[in-house]
Design a protein around this motif. Structure first.
Motif, PDB file in Angstrom:
ATOM      1  N   ALA A  66     -21.538  24.915 -32.392  1.00  0.00           N
ATOM      2  CA  ALA A  66     -20.912  26.199 -32.069  1.00  0.00           C
ATOM      3  C   ALA A  66     -21.689  26.919 -30.979  1.00  0.00           C
ATOM      4  CB  ALA A  66     -20.831  27.064 -33.324  1.00  0.00           C
ATOM      5  N   ARG A  67     -23.011  26.848 -31.038  1.00  0.00           N
ATOM      6  CA  ARG A  67     -23.839  27.465 -29.990  1.00  0.00           C
ATOM      7  C   ARG A  67     -23.559  26.810 -28.628  1.00  0.00           C
ATOM      8  NH1 ARG A  67     -26.521  26.875 -25.936  1.00  0.00           N
ATOM      9  NH2 ARG A  67     -28.703  27.386 -25.547  1.00  0.00           N
ATOM     10  N   CYS A  68     -23.363  25.471 -28.605  1.00  0.00           N
ATOM     11  CA  CYS A  68     -23.042  24.784 -27.353  1.00  0.00           C
ATOM     12  C   CYS A  68     -21.659  25.178 -26.843  1.00  0.00           C
ATOM     13  CB  CYS A  68     -23.120  23.274 -27.541  1.00  0.00           C
ATOM     14  SG  CYS A  68     -24.800  22.654 -27.749  1.00  0.00           S
ATOM     15  N   ALA A  69     -20.774  25.570 -27.765  1.00  0.00           N
ATOM     16  CA  ALA A  69     -19.442  26.030 -27.374  1.00  0.00           C
ATOM     17  C   ALA A  69     -19.448  27.474 -26.901  1.00  0.00           C
ATOM     18  CB  ALA A  69     -18.485  25.876 -28.553  1.00  0.00           C
ATOM     19  N   GLY A  70     -20.608  28.110 -26.914  1.00  0.00           N
ATOM     20  CA  GLY A  70     -20.720  29.459 -26.387  1.00  0.00           C
ATOM     21  C   GLY A  70     -20.713  30.565 -27.417  1.00  0.00           C
ATOM     22  N   LEU A  71     -20.767  30.233 -28.708  1.00  0.00           N
ATOM     23  CA  LEU A  71     -20.708  31.265 -29.732  1.00  0.00           C
ATOM     24  C   LEU A  71     -22.110  31.711 -30.141  1.00  0.00           C
ATOM     25  CD1 LEU A  71     -17.915  29.951 -32.127  1.00  0.00           C
ATOM     26  CD2 LEU A  71     -17.707  31.388 -30.087  1.00  0.00           C
ATOM     27  N   LEU A 122     -11.335  20.003 -40.102  1.00  0.00           N
ATOM     28  CA  LEU A 122     -10.858  19.888 -38.731  1.00  0.00           C
ATOM     29  C   LEU A 122     -11.623  18.795 -38.000  1.00  0.00           C
ATOM     30  CD1 LEU A 122     -10.609  23.669 -37.687  1.00  0.00           C
ATOM     31  CD2 LEU A 122      -8.826  22.213 -38.681  1.00  0.00           C
ATOM     32  N   THR A 123     -10.955  18.138 -37.071  1.00  0.00           N
ATOM     33  CA  THR A 123     -11.626  17.162 -36.218  1.00  0.00           C
ATOM     34  C   THR A 123     -12.525  17.899 -35.230  1.00  0.00           C
ATOM     35  OG1 THR A 123      -9.904  17.191 -34.514  1.00  0.00           O
ATOM     36  CG2 THR A 123      -9.603  15.665 -36.369  1.00  0.00           C
ATOM     37  N   ARG A 124     -13.365  17.150 -34.548  1.00  0.00           N
ATOM     38  CA  ARG A 124     -14.232  17.779 -33.545  1.00  0.00           C
ATOM     39  C   ARG A 124     -13.397  18.413 -32.438  1.00  0.00           C
ATOM     40  NH1 ARG A 124     -19.205  13.343 -33.085  1.00  0.00           N
ATOM     41  NH2 ARG A 124     -20.440  14.239 -34.788  1.00  0.00           N
ATOM     42  N   PHE A 125     -12.314  17.750 -32.043  1.00  0.00           N
ATOM     43  CA  PHE A 125     -11.443  18.327 -31.019  1.00  0.00           C
ATOM     44  C   PHE A 125     -10.842  19.638 -31.512  1.00  0.00           C
ATOM     45  CE2 PHE A 125      -7.154  18.931 -29.301  1.00  0.00           C
ATOM     46  CZ  PHE A 125      -7.433  19.009 -27.941  1.00  0.00           C
ATOM     47  N   GLU A 126     -10.372  19.650 -32.758  1.00  0.00           N
ATOM     48  CA  GLU A 126      -9.774  20.877 -33.306  1.00  0.00           C
ATOM     49  C   GLU A 126     -10.804  21.990 -33.430  1.00  0.00           C
ATOM     50  OE1 GLU A 126      -6.228  18.940 -36.078  1.00  0.00           O
ATOM     51  OE2 GLU A 126      -8.293  19.013 -36.834  1.00  0.00           O
ATOM     52  N   LEU A 127     -12.044  21.629 -33.777  1.00  0.00           N
ATOM     53  CA  LEU A 127     -13.093  22.647 -33.850  1.00  0.00           C
ATOM     54  C   LEU A 127     -13.386  23.228 -32.479  1.00  0.00           C
ATOM     55  CD1 LEU A 127     -15.651  21.114 -36.371  1.00  0.00           C
ATOM     56  CD2 LEU A 127     -14.322  23.212 -36.672  1.00  0.00           C
ATOM     57  N   ARG A 128     -13.424  22.379 -31.463  1.00  0.00           N
ATOM     58  CA  ARG A 128     -13.677  22.883 -30.115  1.00  0.00           C
ATOM     59  C   ARG A 128     -12.576  23.856 -29.698  1.00  0.00           C
ATOM     60  NH1 ARG A 128     -13.548  19.502 -24.517  1.00  0.00           N
ATOM     61  NH2 ARG A 128     -11.340  19.694 -25.011  1.00  0.00           N
ATOM     62  N   ALA A 138     -21.731  18.349 -23.589  1.00  0.00           N
ATOM     63  CA  ALA A 138     -20.498  18.275 -22.802  1.00  0.00           C
ATOM     64  C   ALA A 138     -19.272  18.232 -23.699  1.00  0.00           C
ATOM     65  CB  ALA A 138     -20.531  17.058 -21.882  1.00  0.00           C
ATOM     66  N   ALA A 139     -19.382  17.574 -24.866  1.00  0.00           N
ATOM     67  CA  ALA A 139     -18.242  17.470 -25.774  1.00  0.00           C
ATOM     68  C   ALA A 139     -17.862  18.814 -26.376  1.00  0.00           C
ATOM     69  CB  ALA A 139     -18.559  16.475 -26.886  1.00  0.00           C
ATOM     70  N   TRP A 140     -18.795  19.774 -26.358  1.00  0.00           N
ATOM     71  CA  TRP A 140     -18.532  21.087 -26.948  1.00  0.00           C
ATOM     72  C   TRP A 140     -18.375  22.173 -25.892  1.00  0.00           C
ATOM     73  CZ3 TRP A 140     -17.122  21.299 -31.821  1.00  0.00           C
ATOM     74  CH2 TRP A 140     -17.436  20.196 -32.629  1.00  0.00           C
ATOM     75  N   ARG A 141     -18.338  21.753 -24.619  1.00  0.00           N
ATOM     76  CA  ARG A 141     -18.135  22.741 -23.560  1.00  0.00           C
ATOM     77  C   ARG A 141     -16.837  23.482 -23.819  1.00  0.00           C
ATOM     78  NH1 ARG A 141     -18.890  19.577 -19.431  1.00  0.00           N
ATOM     79  NH2 ARG A 141     -21.109  20.073 -19.283  1.00  0.00           N
ATOM     80  N   PRO A 142     -16.871  24.812 -23.859  1.00  0.00           N
ATOM     81  CA  PRO A 142     -15.675  25.559 -24.282  1.00  0.00           C
ATOM     82  C   PRO A 142     -14.502  25.377 -23.342  1.00  0.00           C
ATOM     83  CG  PRO A 142     -17.366  27.040 -23.405  1.00  0.00           C
ATOM     84  CD  PRO A 142     -18.006  25.696 -23.545  1.00  0.00           C
ATOM     85  N   ALA A 143     -13.332  25.259 -23.935  1.00  0.00           N
ATOM     86  CA  ALA A 143     -12.103  25.232 -23.152  1.00  0.00           C
ATOM     87  C   ALA A 143     -11.828  26.636 -22.620  1.00  0.00           C
ATOM     88  CB  ALA A 143     -10.948  24.760 -24.034  1.00  0.00           C
ATOM     89  N   ALA A 144     -10.808  26.745 -21.767  1.00  0.00           N
ATOM     90  CA  ALA A 144     -10.460  28.067 -21.225  1.00  0.00           C
ATOM     91  C   ALA A 144     -10.133  29.020 -22.372  1.00  0.00           C
ATOM     92  CB  ALA A 144      -9.276  27.929 -20.278  1.00  0.00           C
ATOM     93  N   ARG A 145     -10.780  30.163 -22.362  1.00  0.00           N
ATOM     94  CA  ARG A 145     -10.586  31.109 -23.447  1.00  0.00           C
ATOM     95  C   ARG A 145      -9.313  31.919 -23.237  1.00  0.00           C
ATOM     96  NH1 ARG A 145     -14.806  31.943 -26.766  1.00  0.00           N
ATOM     97  NH2 ARG A 145     -14.402  34.156 -27.089  1.00  0.00           N
ATOM     98  N   THR A 177     -28.663  24.974 -21.897  1.00  0.00           N
ATOM     99  CA  THR A 177     -28.647  23.733 -22.672  1.00  0.00           C
ATOM    100  C   THR A 177     -29.758  23.747 -23.707  1.00  0.00           C
ATOM    101  OG1 THR A 177     -27.780  22.511 -20.768  1.00  0.00           O
ATOM    102  CG2 THR A 177     -28.816  21.215 -22.525  1.00  0.00           C
ATOM    103  N   PRO A 178     -29.459  23.475 -24.967  1.00  0.00           N
ATOM    104  CA  PRO A 178     -30.513  23.415 -25.987  1.00  0.00           C
ATOM    105  C   PRO A 178     -31.383  22.180 -25.801  1.00  0.00           C
ATOM    106  CG  PRO A 178     -28.442  22.705 -26.923  1.00  0.00           C
ATOM    107  CD  PRO A 178     -28.127  23.189 -25.530  1.00  0.00           C
ATOM    108  N   ARG A 179     -32.514  22.153 -26.473  1.00  0.00           N
ATOM    109  CA  ARG A 179     -33.432  21.018 -26.366  1.00  0.00           C
ATOM    110  C   ARG A 179     -32.879  19.765 -27.026  1.00  0.00           C
ATOM    111  NH1 ARG A 179     -37.896  21.541 -29.389  1.00  0.00           N
ATOM    112  NH2 ARG A 179     -37.005  23.217 -30.660  1.00  0.00           N
ATOM    113  N   MET A 180     -31.933  19.912 -27.939  1.00  0.00           N
ATOM    114  CA  MET A 180     -31.510  18.782 -28.781  1.00  0.00           C
ATOM    115  C   MET A 180     -30.349  17.991 -28.172  1.00  0.00           C
ATOM    116  SD  MET A 180     -32.623  21.542 -30.508  1.00  0.00           S
ATOM    117  CE  MET A 180     -33.804  21.998 -31.789  1.00  0.00           C
TER     118      MET A 180
END
Length: 355
Positions: A265-270, A234-240, A157-164, A324-327
């Motif tokens: 990055a994979r959780c963020a959709g990349l 970068l912070t986690r927020f900045e990376l997202r 959830a923390a890496w769910r991508p923001a509006a592109r 969702t990944p297994r991890m």
């Protein structure tokens, strides 16, 4: 359960082990466990209980060892987190009543790794690894010993991508800028990708992070690939936010024990293009979440092809955004608690048979 997490390195230092130990502590506390972190890293107070022990040249001093000896026996389980060299973690495992050691690193092909000697030193512990890749190497060094896998975790959830937003085709990577992570090789790969993608297609590259190779990377970037940005750590927020305006993630390290940054990055959709030699293959499948490659040249060809095939790129991005990944931490915490309980049972049986 009362749990001691022991790691030579910890926040505010930044790295894979440091962040994972912190996040594991937070998640175990949320699950109702009593957790304390023991470390040699100096720093301010943390959002979890931390005991910062004195050291000299990276080794715990006598006062630190005495404190470990006096306090660790009060914990149900000691979970020691080890890199290639981790004297505090190893000493804690030796002193604990019941202990698990998790290895977070892959040794290089020419690097001596005296795991058998370490096994004799720490005694009857439960050996674990952060990935099947690490576990496979450990089993060769510890024939006859069980080596389980305790994955690192991710908060999807923390890496769910923001509006592109509209952006040029963007290739990103984040790492500690150290030789082991191969940032200079990545820059060469990015230059090769630029040469393969038609000149009419605008590309943007971003390598986020800091470390000892930072100055050399900046010097080579100016001459080789001025279109690549080096924003630093970068912070986690900045990376997202960065991932929300990116298209593909590259992981060039050949000795990546797990690859938390790639998983985020994979959780963020990349889509992730990574070396096949490490642990990234446990959550990246060819043509599904990204691609695994064997050489820098193959990484360049695969990424260039992906950037020039919009339908394939979009399919991988959609899959990663919506699966969702297994991890996830829910699964990873359950995995850890089960391992702790199993080690306690083994310890009790050993004590019963000895009495």
């Amino acid at each position: 359960m009362r749990i001691a997490l022991v790691s030579d390195v910890y926040l505010p230092q930044l790295g894979g082990i440091e962040l994972q130990v912190h996040d594991l502590a937070v998640q175990l506390i949320r699950a109702g466990h009593d957790v304390t972190v023991y470390t040699l890293s100096e720093g301010p107070s943390d959002d979890v209980p931390v005991v910062r022990l004195p050291s000299t040249a990276g080794f715990p001093v006598r006062a630190a060892v005495d404190r470990l000896r006096g306090e660790l026996t009060s914990y149900d389980i000691v979970h020691a987190h080890s890199s290639i060299v981790s004297p505090l973690a190893w000493r804690a495992a030796r002193l604990a009543r019941a202990a698990i050691v998790t290895v977070h690193s892959l040794p290089g092909p020419t690097m001596p790794w005296p795991l058998a000697q370490l096994d004799r030193y720490v005694g009857d512990v439960g050996w674990t690894a952060v990935s099947a890749a690490v576990a496979s190497v450990m089993r060769r060094s510890l024939p006859g010993r069980v080596v389980d896998v305790l994955h690192n975790g991710v908060d999807r959830a923390a890496w769910r991508p923001a509006a592109r937003q509209p952006h040029p085709l963007t290739i990103v990577s984040t790492m500690r800028l150290a030789r082991r992570k191969r940032p200079l090789a990545l820059l060469d790969t990015l230059a090769a990708i630029r040469a393969m993608v038609p000149s009419g297609i605008r590309l943007r590259g971003v390598i986020a992070g800091s470390g000892p190779r930072e100055r050399a990377l900046e010097s080579r970037r100016r001459d080789l690939a001025p279109w690549v940005e080096l924003p630093g750590r970068l912070t986690r927020f900045e990376l997202r936010e960065l991932y929300a305006s990116a298209d593909v993630y590259l992981a060039p390290a050949e000795l990546e024990s797990f690859g938390v940054a790639a998983l985020e990055a994979r959780c963020a959709g990349l889509p992730v293009v990574a070396m096949s030699t490490g642990g990234v293959g446990e959550f990246i499948r060819n043509g599904v979440e990204g691609f695994l490659v064997d050489t820098d040249a193959e990484m360049a060809r695969t990424t260039a092809a992906l950037l020039t095939q919009p339908a394939v790129l979009d399919r991988l991005q959609v899959h990663n955004r919506h699966t969702t990944p297994r991890m996830t931490w829910e699964r990873v915490v359950a995995q850890h608690v089960a391992a702790y309980q199993a080690q306690l049972v083994l310890r009790e049986r050993a004590l019963a048979s000895a009495s």
